[in-house]
Design a protein around this motif. Sequence first.
Motif, PDB file in Angstrom:
ATOM      1  N   GLY A  13       0.789  -1.224   0.000  1.00 42.91           N
ATOM      2  CA  GLY A  13       0.000   0.000   0.000  1.00 42.91           C
ATOM      3  C   GLY A  13       0.820   1.273   0.000  1.00 42.91           C
ATOM      4  O   GLY A  13       0.278   2.364   0.128  1.00 42.91           O
ATOM      5  N   ILE A  14       2.120   1.161  -0.135  1.00 40.64           N
ATOM      6  CA  ILE A  14       2.987   2.330  -0.250  1.00 40.64           C
ATOM      7  C   ILE A  14       3.662   2.221  -1.618  1.00 40.64           C
ATOM      8  O   ILE A  14       4.398   1.269  -1.880  1.00 40.64           O
ATOM      9  CB  ILE A  14       4.034   2.365   0.877  1.00 40.64           C
ATOM     10  CG1 ILE A  14       3.331   2.464   2.239  1.00 40.64           C
ATOM     11  CG2 ILE A  14       5.003   3.524   0.683  1.00 40.64           C
ATOM     12  CD1 ILE A  14       4.272   2.354   3.408  1.00 40.64           C
ATOM     13  N   ALA A  15       3.395   3.193  -2.468  1.00 39.56           N
ATOM     14  CA  ALA A  15       3.833   3.113  -3.858  1.00 39.56           C
ATOM     15  C   ALA A  15       5.336   2.853  -3.997  1.00 39.56           C
ATOM     16  O   ALA A  15       5.749   2.015  -4.803  1.00 39.56           O
ATOM     17  CB  ALA A  15       3.437   4.391  -4.607  1.00 39.56           C
ATOM     18  N   ALA A  16       6.151   3.546  -3.218  1.00 37.55           N
ATOM     19  CA  ALA A  16       7.605   3.374  -3.339  1.00 37.55           C
ATOM     20  C   ALA A  16       8.026   1.957  -2.982  1.00 37.55           C
ATOM     21  O   ALA A  16       8.886   1.369  -3.647  1.00 37.55           O
ATOM     22  CB  ALA A  16       8.334   4.381  -2.447  1.00 37.55           C
ATOM     23  N   VAL A  17       7.438   1.391  -1.945  1.00 35.09           N
ATOM     24  CA  VAL A  17       7.774   0.029  -1.516  1.00 35.09           C
ATOM     25  C   VAL A  17       7.296  -0.968  -2.562  1.00 35.09           C
ATOM     26  O   VAL A  17       8.038  -1.874  -2.957  1.00 35.09           O
ATOM     27  CB  VAL A  17       7.175  -0.280  -0.132  1.00 35.09           C
ATOM     28  CG1 VAL A  17       7.355  -1.749   0.233  1.00 35.09           C
ATOM     29  CG2 VAL A  17       7.804   0.618   0.936  1.00 35.09           C
ATOM     30  N   ASP A  18       6.069  -0.798  -3.027  1.00 35.36           N
ATOM     31  CA  ASP A  18       5.533  -1.717  -4.030  1.00 35.36           C
ATOM     32  C   ASP A  18       6.342  -1.660  -5.320  1.00 35.36           C
ATOM     33  O   ASP A  18       6.618  -2.696  -5.937  1.00 35.36           O
ATOM     34  CB  ASP A  18       4.058  -1.416  -4.304  1.00 35.36           C
ATOM     35  CG  ASP A  18       3.163  -1.758  -3.122  1.00 35.36           C
ATOM     36  OD1 ASP A  18       3.573  -2.572  -2.270  1.00 35.36           O
ATOM     37  OD2 ASP A  18       2.053  -1.209  -3.056  1.00 35.36           O
ATOM     38  N   HIS A  19       6.747  -0.467  -5.718  1.00 33.47           N
ATOM     39  CA  HIS A  19       7.567  -0.320  -6.924  1.00 33.47           C
ATOM     40  C   HIS A  19       8.903  -1.055  -6.750  1.00 33.47           C
ATOM     41  O   HIS A  19       9.342  -1.776  -7.654  1.00 33.47           O
ATOM     42  CB  HIS A  19       7.798   1.163  -7.233  1.00 33.47           C
ATOM     43  CG  HIS A  19       8.674   1.401  -8.408  1.00 33.47           C
ATOM     44  ND1 HIS A  19       8.240   1.228  -9.701  1.00 33.47           N
ATOM     45  CD2 HIS A  19       9.975   1.765  -8.481  1.00 33.47           C
ATOM     46  CE1 HIS A  19       9.243   1.484 -10.525  1.00 33.47           C
ATOM     47  NE2 HIS A  19      10.305   1.810  -9.809  1.00 33.47           N
ATOM     48  N   GLU A  20       9.522  -0.897  -5.592  1.00 30.22           N
ATOM     49  CA  GLU A  20      10.792  -1.586  -5.353  1.00 30.22           C
ATOM     50  C   GLU A  20      10.601  -3.101  -5.309  1.00 30.22           C
ATOM     51  O   GLU A  20      11.459  -3.843  -5.772  1.00 30.22           O
ATOM     52  CB  GLU A  20      11.453  -1.084  -4.075  1.00 30.22           C
ATOM     53  CG  GLU A  20      12.066   0.285  -4.261  1.00 30.22           C
ATOM     54  CD  GLU A  20      12.916   0.733  -3.091  1.00 30.22           C
ATOM     55  OE1 GLU A  20      13.087  -0.035  -2.110  1.00 30.22           O
ATOM     56  OE2 GLU A  20      13.432   1.862  -3.161  1.00 30.22           O
ATOM     57  N   GLU A  62      12.106   0.326   3.713  1.00 28.67           N
ATOM     58  CA  GLU A  62      11.008  -0.255   4.493  1.00 28.67           C
ATOM     59  C   GLU A  62      11.175   0.049   5.981  1.00 28.67           C
ATOM     60  O   GLU A  62      10.213   0.422   6.661  1.00 28.67           O
ATOM     61  CB  GLU A  62      10.952  -1.777   4.313  1.00 28.67           C
ATOM     62  CG  GLU A  62      10.156  -2.243   3.144  1.00 28.67           C
ATOM     63  CD  GLU A  62       9.913  -3.748   3.163  1.00 28.67           C
ATOM     64  OE1 GLU A  62      10.294  -4.454   4.121  1.00 28.67           O
ATOM     65  OE2 GLU A  62       9.328  -4.241   2.181  1.00 28.67           O
ATOM     66  N   GLU A  63      12.372  -0.131   6.487  1.00 31.00           N
ATOM     67  CA  GLU A  63      12.606   0.079   7.918  1.00 31.00           C
ATOM     68  C   GLU A  63      12.416   1.542   8.306  1.00 31.00           C
ATOM     69  O   GLU A  63      11.870   1.843   9.374  1.00 31.00           O
ATOM     70  CB  GLU A  63      13.997  -0.432   8.295  1.00 31.00           C
ATOM     71  CG  GLU A  63      14.070  -1.949   8.216  1.00 31.00           C
ATOM     72  CD  GLU A  63      15.477  -2.513   8.238  1.00 31.00           C
ATOM     73  OE1 GLU A  63      16.434  -1.761   8.553  1.00 31.00           O
ATOM     74  OE2 GLU A  63      15.626  -3.713   7.932  1.00 31.00           O
ATOM     75  N   ARG A  64      12.823   2.465   7.430  1.00 34.78           N
ATOM     76  CA  ARG A  64      12.598   3.895   7.702  1.00 34.78           C
ATOM     77  C   ARG A  64      11.102   4.185   7.762  1.00 34.78           C
ATOM     78  O   ARG A  64      10.618   4.851   8.684  1.00 34.78           O
ATOM     79  CB  ARG A  64      13.260   4.756   6.623  1.00 34.78           C
ATOM     80  CG  ARG A  64      13.044   6.265   6.856  1.00 34.78           C
ATOM     81  CD  ARG A  64      13.705   7.119   5.792  1.00 34.78           C
ATOM     82  NE  ARG A  64      13.264   6.843   4.446  1.00 34.78           N
ATOM     83  CZ  ARG A  64      12.141   7.317   3.893  1.00 34.78           C
ATOM     84  NH1 ARG A  64      11.323   8.073   4.593  1.00 34.78           N
ATOM     85  NH2 ARG A  64      11.832   7.023   2.640  1.00 34.78           N
ATOM     86  N   LEU A  65      10.348   3.658   6.812  1.00 33.60           N
ATOM     87  CA  LEU A  65       8.900   3.882   6.800  1.00 33.60           C
ATOM     88  C   LEU A  65       8.235   3.265   8.025  1.00 33.60           C
ATOM     89  O   LEU A  65       7.318   3.861   8.605  1.00 33.60           O
ATOM     90  CB  LEU A  65       8.291   3.321   5.514  1.00 33.60           C
ATOM     91  CG  LEU A  65       8.677   4.057   4.230  1.00 33.60           C
ATOM     92  CD1 LEU A  65       8.213   3.284   3.007  1.00 33.60           C
ATOM     93  CD2 LEU A  65       8.126   5.468   4.227  1.00 33.60           C
ATOM     94  N   MET A  66       8.690   2.090   8.424  1.00 28.91           N
ATOM     95  CA  MET A  66       8.111   1.454   9.607  1.00 28.91           C
ATOM     96  C   MET A  66       8.398   2.278  10.862  1.00 28.91           C
ATOM     97  O   MET A  66       7.521   2.422  11.725  1.00 28.91           O
ATOM     98  CB  MET A  66       8.631   0.021   9.758  1.00 28.91           C
ATOM     99  CG  MET A  66       8.036  -0.932   8.727  1.00 28.91           C
ATOM    100  SD  MET A  66       8.522  -2.659   8.973  1.00 28.91           S
ATOM    101  CE  MET A  66      10.163  -2.674   8.243  1.00 28.91           C
ATOM    102  N   ARG A  67       9.615   2.842  10.952  1.00 30.13           N
ATOM    103  CA  ARG A  67       9.940   3.700  12.107  1.00 30.13           C
ATOM    104  C   ARG A  67       9.063   4.939  12.105  1.00 30.13           C
ATOM    105  O   ARG A  67       8.524   5.337  13.134  1.00 30.13           O
ATOM    106  CB  ARG A  67      11.416   4.103  12.092  1.00 30.13           C
ATOM    107  CG  ARG A  67      12.353   3.076  12.674  1.00 30.13           C
ATOM    108  CD  ARG A  67      13.761   3.623  12.867  1.00 30.13           C
ATOM    109  NE  ARG A  67      14.367   4.146  11.652  1.00 30.13           N
ATOM    110  CZ  ARG A  67      14.944   3.407  10.706  1.00 30.13           C
ATOM    111  NH1 ARG A  67      15.018   2.099  10.838  1.00 30.13           N
ATOM    112  NH2 ARG A  67      15.472   3.974   9.634  1.00 30.13           N
TER     113      ARG A  67
END
Length: 132
Positions: A13-20, A62-67
Amino acid sequence: MSLLHWEARYSVGIAAVDHEHQDLIALINRLYDAAVAQGDRQAMIGFFGELFRAISSHFALEERLMRERNYDHLAQHKADHERLLDEIRDIMDDVEGEDRFDAAELARRLDAWFSRHFETHDARLHHAFGPH
């Protein structure tokens, strides 16, 4: 021939993560295609280096977004990232140490590596980050 295919259920559900994630699938498929063709071993090692760098960078995102979102399973997810990086290093070492590598075994290991993480930790992340 592709080893892995992007599926909507992989989306967090996060475009940058899904793209990667989609880019990683494409890179894994390129690596697998090179293995099936039994191409140049140095090229295979180069693919692994590229894959390792891309995965490391992706995990950092991913870890930055989770933080930033105070994700309650960050420690477990991060630990699985470390385990996955160790597994990729092990696969790389095996490819470097063999005269000829087994493409079917490589496929099994890469598929298990990718699918297991997506079906557990990333599925939980998908649920936490909400609908798309």
